[in-house]
Write a protein that holds these residues in place. Structure first.
Motif, short mmCIF file in Angstrom:
data_model
loop_
_atom_site.label_atom_id
_atom_site.label_comp_id
_atom_site.label_asym_id
_atom_site.label_seq_id
_atom_site.Cartn_x
_atom_site.Cartn_y
_atom_site.Cartn_z
N ASN A 31 -6.90 9.65 5.86
CA ASN A 31 -8.24 9.49 5.28
C ASN A 31 -8.81 8.09 5.50
OD1 ASN A 31 -8.18 12.13 4.36
ND2 ASN A 31 -7.44 11.57 2.30
N GLN A 61 -1.51 11.42 3.78
CA GLN A 61 -2.89 11.73 3.43
C GLN A 61 -3.76 10.48 3.38
OE1 GLN A 61 -3.20 13.95 -0.20
NE2 GLN A 61 -5.41 14.31 -0.02
N ASN A 62 -3.22 9.39 2.78
CA ASN A 62 -3.98 8.14 2.66
C ASN A 62 -4.30 7.56 4.04
OD1 ASN A 62 -4.07 8.20 -0.11
ND2 ASN A 62 -2.35 6.78 -0.40
N TYR A 74 0.83 -1.21 0.00
CA TYR A 74 0.00 0.00 0.00
C TYR A 74 0.86 1.26 0.00
CZ TYR A 74 -3.81 -3.13 1.46
OH TYR A 74 -4.72 -4.14 1.54
N LYS A 120 -7.89 5.17 4.40
CA LYS A 120 -8.09 4.49 3.13
C LYS A 120 -7.89 2.98 3.23
CE LYS A 120 -6.88 5.08 -1.74
NZ LYS A 120 -6.07 5.86 -2.72
#
Length: 596
Positions: free
Chosen positions: A162, A158-159, A153, A164
């Motif tokens: 969030n 940011q990921n 991954y 994700k």
């Protein structure tokens, strides 16, 4: 085209690299020299022993050269040109293997994995490793010591923020702390990566210290279960460290090179030492093309191997002086730990060579035999390879039943159909020298009379006395100087040559000595076996000789029927009569009288 003579006259006396071209203007050889004029001229001023060198010189039509500042610069340039153009008469150090690396990926929460491709993206690569087993052992070690992610991954800030991604099974198995859901800080994760990098560099000391400090801190806080987990990881690390070849904590970032060579091949071993431990070992085989010296071959190999394995060590341990880059320290150790390291490297090269010989013996027995015979020719200073060898040995006990044995080796293997034994006829009493002279004379008198081929080498079991006796026999037959002859003395395995009082001591592990020892031992075995048979037969015949009225034919029939004198002695009258008729009664009566 300008003649070779003119080209030689115009060469400079500087250090540099020379290039030979043939009639088709194809590059056929590249070499380096401290003095270009002197080195290149030497090719045309002497008769070369090596056939390939003579062919090379005949093909040279044009000479080019490149002047450089130092001999080490010439070595590097020569290596690059050989790799680029692969001239026919140059050795080419190549290895088709794609070696594995351990990559520490340049990314947030770096992954650690095996790869065979280097991508210049800023990631850290460790290797290449010559053993996949080493790579898997290291990766398994990291898995046990540190919780690392195995997913691919993109864990950008940011990921992760969030949400994700979701944690996977590795998190629930406690193999990963879940950085994908922000359950582990980047600082904590990178601390593990820092320790992994130190281990990959060969530095266990810092990681061991950190684990010990952590274990003691947890124990001090009465968190014993957690302390126990750290202790188990510490034991895993120390166990792996113990398996590494520990040299000395004083020796750090050193490359060790050694070379073992024969007529056709050279074997160069490389050991890389970091933080007091051997972290890499590799051996290469080099097929000789011309008359390359060990020094030249080792110089080629050092440049190639360091380039292949991206070595940045500033010190190199070698067995003799070689040309190196100017920023490198060369050590030729005479004693101490560095000398032991060099000896270890030499042992590895010799083991590699022996393994190659064993494989060669199975896959290409003809080449294996030719190599051994060529080695024997060189070691024993013979004019031709000893394809046909004969060895003589005497056997007697207190002068009784003296016999001599001759065993024959062809193509370094026993040829048992050609073995011969001799009943000594002209010698009275235990005279080993006279017995040897008689056996050698009779053997080669017969070969000459029958027009049989003579051996290239005669081996005599014994010292200078036995050798002198064999030489007398050869002189009588006018064969002295026509057949090479040596003797091997059993006490120190020394080799004696005619008219030379100083013996030759071969390396105890050399194949030449091994073949000579096999010949000697086989002659001894063959002679002793014949001598025992003769003594046994003599003892049997003498006991039956006491029976009056029976001849040799009856004795032979009795022995064939009863197998031994003891059984004849114990047989009944009926059994004896049944075997040899009325003479059986005489035998029965004879042994009956002896029993009384």
């Amino acid at each position: 085209m300008v003649s070779i003579e003119i080209q030689l006259q115009t060469l400079p006396i500087n250090a540099g690299v020379y290039q030979f071209y043939d009639a088709d203007d194809k590059l056929i050889y590249v070499g380096k020299a401290v003095n270009l004029k002197k080195r290149v001229s030497s090719y045309f001023q002497k008769e070369h022993d090596n056939a390939k060198t003579r062919v090379l010189v005949r093909k040279i039509m044009r000479i080019e050269h490149i002047v450089v500042a130092t001999e080490s610069d010439a070595l590097l340039l020569e290596n690059n040109l050989i790799k680029k153009y692969q001239p026919r008469y140059n050795i080419l150090l190549k290895d088709d293997k794609s070696y594995p690396w351990i990559c520490v990926k340049k990314e947030r929460f770096p992954r650690v994995f095996l790869t065979r491709r280097m991508i210049k993206d800023g990631s850290l690569y460790f290797g290449p490793y010559t053993s996949m087993r080493t790579v898997h052992t290291l990766l398994d070690l990291f898995k046990e010591l540190f919780p690392l992610r195995t997913c691919s991954y993109d864990l950008s800030f940011q990921n992760v923020q969030n949400h994700k991604f979701k944690v996977c099974l590795e998190y629930h198995l406690k193999n990963c702390k879940g950085p994908c859901e922000d359950f582990q800080t980047e600082e904590d994760y990178n601390e593990n990566i820092k320790q992994i990098v130190e281990i990959l560099k060969g530095n266990f000391k810092e990681t061991v210290r950190r684990f010990k400090d952590k274990m003691l801190a947890l124990a001090g806080e009465l968190r014993f279960e957690e302390a126990q987990i750290v202790k188990e990881k510490l034991e895993v690390l120390e166990k792996y460290q113990a398996k590494s070849s520990i040299v000395s904590s004083k020796i750090n970032n050193v490359d060790v090179f050694s070379i073992v060579s024969d007529e056709e091949y050279a074997y160069v071993n490389f050991l890389q030492v970091a933080y007091g431990a051997i972290v890499r070992a590799h051996t290469i085989e080099i097929k000789k093309k011309l008359e390359e010296t060990d020094r030249e071959l080792l110089e080629y190999a050092i440049v190639d191997i360091r380039e292949r394995f991206f070595s940045t060590s500033k010190e190199i341990i070698v067995p003799f002086e070689v040309t190196l880059a100017e920023n490198l320290l060369m050590t030729i150790p005479k004693l101490g730990e560095k000398k032991q390291l060099l000896e270890l490297s030499e042992r590895n090269a010799k083991h590699f060579r022996q393994d190659r010989f064993k494989q060669e013996k199975i896959l290409d027995p003809e080449r294996h035999t030719n190599r051994i015979l060529t080695q024997m020719q060189r070691d024993l200073h013979l004019s031709v390879p000893p394809v046909h060898i004969e060895c003589f040995d005497n056997s007697n006990i207190q002068g009784t039943n003296p016999v001599s044995a001759c065993v024959v080796f062809k193509n370094a293997k026993p040829s048992k159909k050609d073995y011969r034994h001799f009943n000594v006829k002209t010698v009275e009493g235990p005279n080993d020298f006279a017995s040897m002279e008689e056996a050698v004379f009779r053997r080669y008198r017969r070969l000459l009379d029958e027009g049989q081929p003579l051996p290239q080498l005669i081996v005599i079991d014994g010292g200078k006395g036995q050798l002198s006796s064999a030489l007398k026999a050869l002189e009588q037959l006018q064969l002295r100087g026509k057949i090479a002859i040596i003797s091997i003395a059993e006490r120190l395995e020394e080799i004696y040559f005619p008219e030379d009082s100083i013996p030759l001591y071969l390396d105890k592990r050399s194949e030449t000595l091994r073949i000579i020892q096999q010949l000697r031992d086989e002659a001894h075995r063959f002679g002793i076996t014949f001598h025992r048979q003769k003594r046994s037969k003599s003892a049997i015949v003498s006991e039956l000789d006491g029976v009056e009225g029976i001849g040799a034919k009856t004795k032979e029939t009795l022995l064939q029927h009863f197998k031994s004198v003891k059984r004849i002695r114990e047989a009944s009258e009926d059994e004896l009569v049944k075997a040899v008729g009325f003479r059986g009664k005489k035998v029965y009566e004879y042994f009956s009288l002896l029993k009384k």
